[in-house]
Design an enzyme around this catalytic site. Structure first.
Site, PDB file in Angstrom:
ATOM      1  N   GLY A 175      -2.030   1.993  -6.481  1.00 41.49           N
ATOM      2  CA  GLY A 175      -3.438   2.347  -6.322  1.00 41.49           C
ATOM      3  C   GLY A 175      -3.616   3.845  -6.200  1.00 41.49           C
ATOM      4  N   GLY A 176      -4.387   4.243  -5.162  1.00 38.59           N
ATOM      5  CA  GLY A 176      -4.711   5.652  -4.979  1.00 38.59           C
ATOM      6  C   GLY A 176      -3.482   6.517  -4.831  1.00 38.59           C
ATOM      7  N   GLY A 190       0.879  24.679 -39.790  1.00 34.28           N
ATOM      8  CA  GLY A 190       0.177  24.954 -38.534  1.00 34.28           C
ATOM      9  C   GLY A 190       1.147  25.142 -37.385  1.00 34.28           C
ATOM     10  N   ALA A 191       2.286  24.460 -37.489  1.00 35.43           N
ATOM     11  CA  ALA A 191       3.263  24.558 -36.407  1.00 35.43           C
ATOM     12  C   ALA A 191       3.793  25.981 -36.276  1.00 35.43           C
ATOM     13  CB  ALA A 191       4.392  23.570 -36.637  1.00 35.43           C
TER      14      ALA A 191
HETATM   15  C1  HXC Z   1      -1.747  -1.718   5.244  1.00 32.14           C
HETATM   16  C2  HXC Z   1       0.282  -2.282   4.373  1.00 32.14           C
HETATM   17  C3  HXC Z   1      -0.132  -1.890   3.094  1.00 32.14           C
HETATM   18  C4  HXC Z   1      -1.437  -1.383   2.947  1.00 32.14           C
HETATM   19  C5  HXC Z   1       1.893  -2.578   2.968  1.00 32.14           C
HETATM   20  N1  HXC Z   1       1.536  -2.716   4.248  1.00 32.14           N
HETATM   21  N2  HXC Z   1       0.884  -2.090   2.236  1.00 32.14           N
HETATM   22  N3  HXC Z   1      -0.520  -2.182   5.456  1.00 32.14           N
HETATM   23  N4  HXC Z   1      -2.222  -1.317   4.056  1.00 32.14           N
HETATM   24  N5  HXC Z   1      -1.896  -0.950   1.772  1.00 32.14           N
HETATM   25  C6  HXC Z   1       2.366  -3.177   5.359  1.00 32.14           C
HETATM   26  C7  HXC Z   1       2.691  -4.656   5.279  1.00 32.14           C
HETATM   27  O1  HXC Z   1       1.670  -5.394   5.894  1.00 32.14           O
HETATM   28  C8  HXC Z   1       3.991  -4.724   6.065  1.00 32.14           C
HETATM   29  O2  HXC Z   1       3.688  -4.653   7.439  1.00 32.14           O
HETATM   30  C9  HXC Z   1       4.665  -3.407   5.706  1.00 32.14           C
HETATM   31  O3  HXC Z   1       3.613  -2.532   5.244  1.00 32.14           O
HETATM   32  C10 HXC Z   1       5.665  -3.543   4.576  1.00 32.14           C
HETATM   33  O4  HXC Z   1       5.053  -4.231   3.511  1.00 32.14           O
HETATM   34  P1  HXC Z   1       5.794  -5.416   2.726  1.00 32.14           P
HETATM   35  O5  HXC Z   1       4.770  -6.042   1.848  1.00 32.14           O
HETATM   36  O6  HXC Z   1       6.528  -6.264   3.698  1.00 32.14           O
HETATM   37  O7  HXC Z   1       6.874  -4.577   1.900  1.00 32.14           O
HETATM   38  P2  HXC Z   1       7.405  -4.826   0.421  1.00 32.14           P
HETATM   39  O8  HXC Z   1       7.713  -6.275   0.222  1.00 32.14           O
HETATM   40  O9  HXC Z   1       8.481  -3.822   0.221  1.00 32.14           O
HETATM   41  O10 HXC Z   1       6.175  -4.475  -0.536  1.00 32.14           O
HETATM   42  C11 HXC Z   1       5.662  -3.172  -0.575  1.00 32.14           C
HETATM   43  C12 HXC Z   1       4.355  -3.163  -1.387  1.00 32.14           C
HETATM   44  C13 HXC Z   1       3.388  -4.269  -0.827  1.00 32.14           C
HETATM   45  C14 HXC Z   1       4.679  -3.390  -2.850  1.00 32.14           C
HETATM   46  C15 HXC Z   1       3.764  -1.762  -1.244  1.00 32.14           C
HETATM   47  O11 HXC Z   1       3.305  -4.117   0.587  1.00 32.14           O
HETATM   48  C16 HXC Z   1       2.038  -4.166  -1.426  1.00 32.14           C
HETATM   49  O12 HXC Z   1       1.763  -4.618  -2.549  1.00 32.14           O
HETATM   50  N6  HXC Z   1       1.085  -3.576  -0.652  1.00 32.14           N
HETATM   51  C17 HXC Z   1      -0.283  -3.461  -1.073  1.00 32.14           C
HETATM   52  C18 HXC Z   1      -0.416  -2.450  -2.174  1.00 32.14           C
HETATM   53  C19 HXC Z   1      -1.865  -2.260  -2.527  1.00 32.14           C
HETATM   54  O13 HXC Z   1      -2.471  -3.046  -3.224  1.00 32.14           O
HETATM   55  N7  HXC Z   1      -2.453  -1.232  -1.877  1.00 32.14           N
HETATM   56  C20 HXC Z   1      -3.868  -0.908  -1.941  1.00 32.14           C
HETATM   57  C21 HXC Z   1      -4.073  -0.182  -3.235  1.00 32.14           C
HETATM   58  S1  HXC Z   1      -5.736   0.174  -3.479  1.00 32.14           S
HETATM   59  P3  HXC Z   1       4.662  -5.222   8.545  1.00 32.14           P
HETATM   60  O14 HXC Z   1       3.858  -5.170   9.799  1.00 32.14           O
HETATM   61  O15 HXC Z   1       5.010  -6.591   8.115  1.00 32.14           O
HETATM   62  O16 HXC Z   1       5.852  -4.313   8.591  1.00 32.14           O
HETATM   63  C22 HXC Z   1      -5.822   1.800  -3.231  1.00 32.14           C
HETATM   64  C23 HXC Z   1      -7.157   2.339  -3.489  1.00 32.14           C
HETATM   65  C24 HXC Z   1      -7.179   3.847  -3.417  1.00 32.14           C
HETATM   66  O17 HXC Z   1      -4.889   2.435  -2.901  1.00 32.14           O
HETATM   67  C25 HXC Z   1      -7.989   4.349  -4.553  1.00 32.14           C
HETATM   68  C26 HXC Z   1      -8.164   5.841  -4.483  1.00 32.14           C
HETATM   69  C27 HXC Z   1      -8.507   6.345  -5.866  1.00 32.14           C
END
Ligand code: HXC
Length: 514
Positions: free
Chosen positions: A169-170, A404-405
């Site tokens: 994402g962001g 051109g290059a």
């Molecule tokens: C809060 C999060 C989190 C998030 C992970 N965690 N992502 N907490 N916000 N975005 C936490 C989990 O709850 C977990 O907590 C710990 O981090 C580890 O995550 P796991 O899932 O157990 O790890 P893993 O299996 O290695 O997977 C990692 C991951 C997955 C691929 C990053 O966590 C994931 O898909 N997260 C969400 C990604 C996502 O969609 N993010 C939002 C994007 S939108 P605990 O307590 O269990 O340790 C965005 C918009 C911004 O970013 C736009 C701006 C332009």
């Protein structure tokens, strides 16, 4: 006081544990280092000065009030690399997956602002699940604050992003605005949406690795400039890159000493260009023989390999090299090569790093695929980048400089300071065969033996244009030089150009064809 000091030490020790020992173990089990271990590897020993260790998030929803870790998932501060200052942040995956909260963003913004005021590079070690989902829009706002700072800092201080885990994402857009992206194989990922969302939206089945792994971004998308096997190698190469860069746009890249008694001809260079003009050779052999200590630090090594970009030192000075690679697609300029080189040229120009162009280019790549995808627009980027660059610019035409290059590759006409040609240079509007098929179309078709006539005309054309002397007569190349003397000429020319001053007309900013 003693108690107060003990309390401070304890608070600092607690903060070092991030999200706790179990999560640190999980991080190690994945083959990844912690945020602080990475900083230790990256910077000079004992030089890291941390700030904002005690910052905590201010959120209460979804149980966040019961989970609050000092530092809030990012370690920030200042350090030295090879004795030179840098600002850095290192995301801590053990705290909410390194996700970006309002306060996490504030910490990053704070070091970036100080870096801009003091004129020092910013290094971001990224390992983050993206926006902290529980915080909602304040997290998105935090990202936007960072994007703005990245944009304002662009061209002021070098910005380097190191991707050492998921970046979703962001989390991908801040690195995308920075100057260079490093990734580590098998443990770093960058994508706008992950494989699950891809499956829902486009019904494609794709793995993390294929969608956004290091190799994908190094070879297919061009998002990653450097990839390495592991974190240790990655961080050591971040140090290496910094060694070529100034601290800011007003600073100069560090110069290294070199053996001045060893400025002598390199006879191997006289033997590299094949007699047959259609036979490829490896431009990297030339680069290695020209630069100090054979040391060439290539950028985007696996992307658009028909053009080579990278840093080196010549006579001790840091130089940015852009070279056509006859070994890949005959060194033709296509969309990806143009974009790759244009961005590199603009980086070097922004930070005062002189350019060296090694030219052997048969032209732009023809065809519908290229035209429909905008080779005109993308090729123009490279033309624009070289034209606006005011750093010292030296071009050496080793063989072909067609069409051109010829103009684009930092020709004299677009402010090349010294343009040299080897005796093997062929400078013409197009290659001999294509040219005679157009200008002698009638004669060839009406000849008794068209194939023989074609060969004859090609030979005539080659004799006239397949050399550097007509161009030299015009002064469009400053000299025709012996290949073996190239390094000597370059050292002398870059020395002369040390005091070069050139400017562009006053304006808000140019409008590079994006
Ligand atoms: C809060 C999060 C989190 C998030 C992970 N965690 N992502 N907490 N916000 N975005 C936490 C989990 O709850 C977990 O907590 C710990 O981090 C580890 O995550 P796991 O899932 O157990 O790890 P893993 O299996 O290695 O997977 C990692 C991951 C997955 C691929 C990053 O966590 C994931 O898909 N997260 C969400 C990604 C996502 O969609 N993010 C939002 C994007 S939108 P605990 O307590 O269990 O340790 C965005 C918009 C911004 O970013 C736009 C701006 C332009």
């Amino acid at each position: 006081m003693k108690e107060k000091i003990e309390q401070l030490n304890k608070l600092k020790e607690d903060a070092k544990l991030g999200g706790g020992e179990a999560r640190i173990k999980a991080q190690h089990d994945k083959g990844k280092l912690t945020a602080r271990e990475r900083i230790e590897l990256l910077v000079d020993e004992g030089s890291f000065e941390e700030i904002d260790t005690f910052v905590k998030h201010r959120a209460n929803d979804f149980g966040l009030d019961k989970q609050n870790y000092p530092g809030d998932g990012v370690v920030t501060g200042f350090a030295k690399i090879d004795g030179r200052p840098v600002a850095l942040f290192s995301q801590d995956f053990t705290v909410f997956g390194g996700s970006l909260s309002e306060t996490h963003a504030e910490k990053i913004v704070k070091v970036m602002k100080t870096a801009m005021k003091t004129g020092i590079p910013v290094i971001g070690l990224n390992d983050s699940g993206g926006a902290r989902i529980q915080e909602g829009v304040v997290s998105l706002g935090g990202y936007a604050d960072i994007f703005l700072l990245n944009t304002l800092a662009s061209g002021v201080v070098p910005q380097i992003s190191v991707i050492l885990g998921p970046c979703a994402g962001g989390a991908v857009y801040s690195p995308a605005i920075t100057d260079f992206i490093f990734m580590t194989k098998s443990s770093s990922y960058m994508f706008v949406t992950g494989p699950n969302v891809v499956k829902t939206v486009t019904h494609e089945d794709v793995s993390f690795e294929d969608l956004g792994g290091a190799e994908t971004h190094a070879s297919k998308s061009g998002v990653a400039h450097f990839i390495y096997e592991n974190e240790v190698e990655t961080l050591s190469n971040v140090r290496k890159l910094l060694g070529f860069l100034p601290l800011n746009f007003m600073d100069k890249s560090p110069e290294l000493g070199f053996d001045k008694t060893n400025i002598k001809p390199e006879p191997k260079l006289d033997k590299i260009i094949p007699d047959n003009p259609n036979k490829p050779y490896n431009m990297k052999d030339i680069i290695h023989l020209i630069v100090d200590n054979n040391d060439f630090f290539e950028v985007h090594k696996d992307y658009a390999e028909n053009i080579i970009c990278g840093f080196c030192r010549i006579g001790g000075m840091a130089i940015g090299v852009i070279a056509n690679q006859p070994e890949v697609l005959a060194g033709v300029l296509d969309i990806n090569a143009s974009v790759k080189a244009a961005r590199f040229v603009r980086f070097c120009d922004a930070f005062g790093i002189p350019l060296l162009v090694l030219e052997d280019v048969p032209g732009f790549l023809p065809g519908t695929e290229q035209e429909w995808n905008g080779i005109i627009r993308h090729g123009a980027k490279l033309l624009f980048a070289f034209s606006e660059a005011t750093v010292p610019k030296i071009t050496v035409i080793t063989r072909k400089a067609y069409g051109g290059a010829y103009d684009v590759m930092s020709s004299k006409h677009i402010r090349g300071d010294f343009n040299f040609a080897w005796p093997s240079a062929e400078i013409a509007v197009m290659g001999p065969k294509g040219a005679v098929e157009i200008i002698f179309k009638k004669e060839i078709s009406m000849a008794r033996d068209p194939d023989k006539e074609l060969e004859k005309k090609i030979e005539e054309y080659r004799n006239k244009f397949a050399n550097p002397y007509i161009t030299a007569e015009r002064g469009f190349v400053d000299d025709v030089i012996l290949p073996s003397e190239t390094r000597i000429k370059l050292i002398s020319a870059y020395n002369l150009l040390r005091t070069k001053v050139d400017t562009n007309p006053k304006k808000k900013h140019g409008n590079i064809p994006l």
